[in-house]
Design a protein around this motif. Sequence first.
Motif, PDB file in Angstrom:
ATOM      1  N   THR A 132       0.522  -1.067   0.146  1.00 46.50           N
ATOM      2  CA  THR A 132      -0.239   0.368  -0.010  1.00 46.50           C
ATOM      3  C   THR A 132       1.258   1.289  -0.200  1.00 46.50           C
ATOM      4  OG1 THR A 132      -1.699  -1.318   1.307  1.00 46.50           O
ATOM      5  CG2 THR A 132      -2.111   1.256   1.201  1.00 46.50           C
ATOM      6  N   VAL A 133       0.698   2.040  -0.750  1.00 48.80           N
ATOM      7  CA  VAL A 133       1.424   3.765  -1.108  1.00 48.80           C
ATOM      8  C   VAL A 133       0.629   4.510  -1.007  1.00 48.80           C
ATOM      9  CG1 VAL A 133       3.286   2.058  -2.218  1.00 48.80           C
ATOM     10  CG2 VAL A 133       1.441   3.011  -3.497  1.00 48.80           C
ATOM     11  N   LYS A 134       1.074   5.939  -0.851  1.00 50.40           N
ATOM     12  CA  LYS A 134       0.681   7.001  -1.302  1.00 50.40           C
ATOM     13  C   LYS A 134       2.169   7.543  -1.900  1.00 50.40           C
ATOM     14  CE  LYS A 134      -0.810  11.182   1.474  1.00 50.40           C
ATOM     15  NZ  LYS A 134      -0.607  11.937   3.044  1.00 50.40           N
ATOM     16  N   VAL A 135       0.571   7.909  -2.831  1.00 45.98           N
ATOM     17  CA  VAL A 135       1.538   9.144  -3.921  1.00 45.98           C
ATOM     18  C   VAL A 135       2.096  10.560  -3.480  1.00 45.98           C
ATOM     19  CG1 VAL A 135       1.704  10.465  -6.063  1.00 45.98           C
ATOM     20  CG2 VAL A 135      -0.221   8.108  -5.845  1.00 45.98           C
ATOM     21  N   ILE A 136       2.839   9.979  -3.447  1.00 43.09           N
ATOM     22  CA  ILE A 136       3.705  12.443  -3.073  1.00 43.09           C
ATOM     23  C   ILE A 136       4.346  13.381  -3.765  1.00 43.09           C
ATOM     24  CG2 ILE A 136       4.809  10.957  -0.988  1.00 43.09           C
ATOM     25  CD1 ILE A 136       7.640  11.168  -2.561  1.00 43.09           C
ATOM     26  N   GLU A 151      15.733  -8.636   4.542  1.00 43.80           N
ATOM     27  CA  GLU A 151      14.204  -7.612   5.356  1.00 43.80           C
ATOM     28  C   GLU A 151      14.003  -6.472   5.243  1.00 43.80           C
ATOM     29  OE1 GLU A 151      14.306  -9.625   9.204  1.00 43.80           O
ATOM     30  OE2 GLU A 151      12.635 -11.036   8.573  1.00 43.80           O
ATOM     31  N   ARG A 152      12.520  -6.322   4.721  1.00 44.36           N
ATOM     32  CA  ARG A 152      12.427  -4.921   4.694  1.00 44.36           C
ATOM     33  C   ARG A 152      12.226  -4.361   6.048  1.00 44.36           C
ATOM     34  NH1 ARG A 152       8.819  -3.415   0.242  1.00 44.36           N
ATOM     35  NH2 ARG A 152       7.485  -4.674   1.387  1.00 44.36           N
ATOM     36  N   TYR A 153      12.656  -3.327   6.216  1.00 47.57           N
ATOM     37  CA  TYR A 153      11.700  -2.400   7.433  1.00 47.57           C
ATOM     38  C   TYR A 153      12.113  -1.491   7.435  1.00 47.57           C
ATOM     39  CZ  TYR A 153      17.134  -0.283   8.332  1.00 47.57           C
ATOM     40  OH  TYR A 153      17.463   0.346   8.858  1.00 47.57           O
ATOM     41  N   PHE A 154      10.765  -0.781   8.501  1.00 45.77           N
ATOM     42  CA  PHE A 154      10.388   1.060   8.140  1.00 45.77           C
ATOM     43  C   PHE A 154      11.113   1.766   8.676  1.00 45.77           C
ATOM     44  CE2 PHE A 154       6.630  -0.783   7.110  1.00 45.77           C
ATOM     45  CZ  PHE A 154       5.444  -0.175   5.694  1.00 45.77           C
ATOM     46  N   LYS A 155      11.555   3.029   8.843  1.00 51.97           N
ATOM     47  CA  LYS A 155      12.557   3.265   9.213  1.00 51.97           C
ATOM     48  C   LYS A 155      12.399   5.008  10.371  1.00 51.97           C
ATOM     49  CE  LYS A 155      16.503   3.173   6.515  1.00 51.97           C
ATOM     50  NZ  LYS A 155      17.572   3.827   5.399  1.00 51.97           N
ATOM     51  N   MET A 186       5.560   6.814  -1.653  1.00 53.71           N
ATOM     52  CA  MET A 186       6.022   5.935  -0.324  1.00 53.71           C
ATOM     53  C   MET A 186       5.254   4.918   0.276  1.00 53.71           C
ATOM     54  SD  MET A 186       7.107   9.255   1.710  1.00 53.71           S
ATOM     55  CE  MET A 186       8.698   7.842   2.530  1.00 53.71           C
ATOM     56  N   VAL A 187       5.607   4.141   0.433  1.00 57.56           N
ATOM     57  CA  VAL A 187       5.018   2.718   1.015  1.00 57.56           C
ATOM     58  C   VAL A 187       4.427   3.119   2.805  1.00 57.56           C
ATOM     59  CG1 VAL A 187       5.164   0.073   2.234  1.00 57.56           C
ATOM     60  CG2 VAL A 187       6.731   1.193   0.651  1.00 57.56           C
ATOM     61  N   VAL A 188       3.242   2.868   2.785  1.00 58.59           N
ATOM     62  CA  VAL A 188       2.085   3.122   4.067  1.00 58.59           C
ATOM     63  C   VAL A 188       2.367   2.026   5.057  1.00 58.59           C
ATOM     64  CG1 VAL A 188      -0.348   4.229   4.937  1.00 58.59           C
ATOM     65  CG2 VAL A 188       0.679   4.208   2.834  1.00 58.59           C
ATOM     66  N   ASN A 189       2.940   2.102   6.221  1.00 59.90           N
ATOM     67  CA  ASN A 189       3.345   1.795   7.775  1.00 59.90           C
ATOM     68  C   ASN A 189       1.736   1.527   8.051  1.00 59.90           C
ATOM     69  OD1 ASN A 189       3.917   0.777   9.400  1.00 59.90           O
ATOM     70  ND2 ASN A 189       5.419   2.167  10.210  1.00 59.90           N
ATOM     71  N   SER A 190       1.659  -0.068   7.720  1.00 54.13           N
ATOM     72  CA  SER A 190       0.339  -0.494   8.947  1.00 54.13           C
ATOM     73  C   SER A 190      -0.048  -0.272   9.255  1.00 54.13           C
ATOM     74  CB  SER A 190      -0.065  -2.181   7.953  1.00 54.13           C
ATOM     75  OG  SER A 190       0.763  -2.834   8.878  1.00 54.13           O
ATOM     76  N   ALA A 191       0.961  -0.272  10.615  1.00 52.74           N
ATOM     77  CA  ALA A 191       0.226   0.175  11.840  1.00 52.74           C
ATOM     78  C   ALA A 191       0.784   1.621  12.059  1.00 52.74           C
ATOM     79  CB  ALA A 191       2.439  -0.497  12.630  1.00 52.74           C
ATOM     80  N   THR A 192       1.105   2.565  11.730  1.00 47.23           N
ATOM     81  CA  THR A 192       0.862   3.982  12.318  1.00 47.23           C
ATOM     82  C   THR A 192      -0.217   4.658  11.005  1.00 47.23           C
ATOM     83  OG1 THR A 192       2.720   4.360  10.280  1.00 47.23           O
ATOM     84  CG2 THR A 192       2.665   3.962  12.854  1.00 47.23           C
ATOM     85  N   GLY A 193      -0.771   4.464   9.694  1.00 44.83           N
ATOM     86  CA  GLY A 193      -1.060   4.682   8.745  1.00 44.83           C
ATOM     87  C   GLY A 193      -0.123   5.974   7.958  1.00 44.83           C
ATOM     88  N   LYS A 194       0.789   5.940   8.439  1.00 43.94           N
ATOM     89  CA  LYS A 194       1.787   7.155   7.788  1.00 43.94           C
ATOM     90  C   LYS A 194       2.647   6.863   6.696  1.00 43.94           C
ATOM     91  CE  LYS A 194       1.142   9.920  11.137  1.00 43.94           C
ATOM     92  NZ  LYS A 194       1.907  10.732  12.938  1.00 43.94           N
TER      93      LYS A 194
END
Length: 104
Positions: free
Chosen positions: A12-16, A98-102, A75-83
């Motif tokens: 799930t991504v957001k267009v920036i 492994e991929r992780y959110f920064k 940008m990929v949307v973090n499912s935990a925070t929704g941002k």
Amino acid sequence: MAKKLHIKKGDTVKVIAGESKGQIGKIIKVLAEENRVIVEGDGIKKISKHTKPNAANPQGGIIKKEAPIHVSNVMVVNSATGKPARIGRKRNSEGKLERYFKSK
């Protein structure tokens, strides 16, 4: 060979940036050679494609389909925070990437 991208099919991504700025959608196809992705969603930019009649579309005519978007504009949307958040890669205990959110 194409460069490794920070996104993959199903994210799930957001267009920036661009015409669809601010819209959220799901990646349905990654065009790695062209550094572009096709995002499925309501507010995402569509293009008109002229098609001849064929077995799949006996009527033919003009169809609307999602336009490719450059990977730098999503940008990929973090499912935990929704941002939207940046993605990093690190090796796990088995040595596999492994991929992780920064995010902070």
